[in-house]
Design an enzyme around this catalytic site. Sequence first.
Site, PDB file in Angstrom:
ATOM      1  N   ASP A 205       6.719  -1.057  -0.456  1.00 32.69           N
ATOM      2  CA  ASP A 205       6.541   0.345  -0.826  1.00 32.69           C
ATOM      3  C   ASP A 205       7.931   0.881  -1.177  1.00 32.69           C
ATOM      4  OD1 ASP A 205       5.328   2.979  -0.958  1.00 32.69           O
ATOM      5  OD2 ASP A 205       6.238   3.359   0.992  1.00 32.69           O
TER       6      ASP A 205
ATOM      7  N   ASP B  93       8.986   5.016  -1.392  1.00 37.60           N
ATOM      8  CA  ASP B  93       9.345   6.270  -0.726  1.00 37.60           C
ATOM      9  C   ASP B  93       9.178   6.158   0.789  1.00 37.60           C
ATOM     10  OD1 ASP B  93       9.844   8.383  -2.913  1.00 37.60           O
ATOM     11  OD2 ASP B  93       8.037   7.362  -3.583  1.00 37.60           O
TER      12      ASP B  93
ATOM     13  N   LYS C 278      -3.208   4.916  -3.026  1.00 35.77           N
ATOM     14  CA  LYS C 278      -3.283   4.544  -1.617  1.00 35.77           C
ATOM     15  C   LYS C 278      -3.993   5.672  -0.855  1.00 35.77           C
ATOM     16  CE  LYS C 278       1.176   2.124  -1.861  1.00 35.77           C
ATOM     17  NZ  LYS C 278       2.557   2.080  -1.350  1.00 35.77           N
TER      18      LYS C 278
END
Length: 216
Positions: A8, A10, A142
Amino acid sequence: MIEAAIFDMDGLLVNSEPFWQDAQLAVFSELGINITRQDTIDTTGIRIDQIVKHYFDTQGWQGPTCDEVCGMILDKVIELVAIHKPIMPGVIHALTLCKEANLRIALASSSPLRLIETTLKALELETWFEHCHSAEHLKYGKPHPEVYLNAADSLGISPENCIAFEDSFAGLLAAKSAQMRTVVVPEHLVADQERWVISDVKLNSLNELTAEMLTK
């Protein structure tokens, strides 16, 4: 057998979550939308267009479209990331371990591709990733697993042979739904919550990652 690592972005590679929070608070306040910092924390990992649409549907505003509001928020985040370059602790350590284990490396983020490219360039991380995937234009972001499945597919590796690195619960659910092995590094204010137990490995920082965790 683990053959690939999918990260991922952030909150995991870059400490941009406070920037997302500040940008949402500033933009929504200008639109007259009632939102708190806790509201922005609760939606961590959710695609920004979904967040904007939620507030438009529940509170509404006059003037800019949802797409324009998304752009306003994104512009603020990009500006702050480019200025501050807030790389998270242990990022190079984790990427190095993955490379030494001969793992293919990709990125799967909810963020728009424009922010992904700006962030990786600012942090000088572009060369680590073979492929970068954004959920920006997918039907579902997501916690739907599509962005992770796309990342695995681009590497030509089965999702079951991938290890995913996440910081948010929505992202963790996405990776688990993709049937990947998972490592989660939750933000310290929520790290004690019981829900992280569904991850295979839970760390306080990427600095705690070991080579053994990539294969067990």
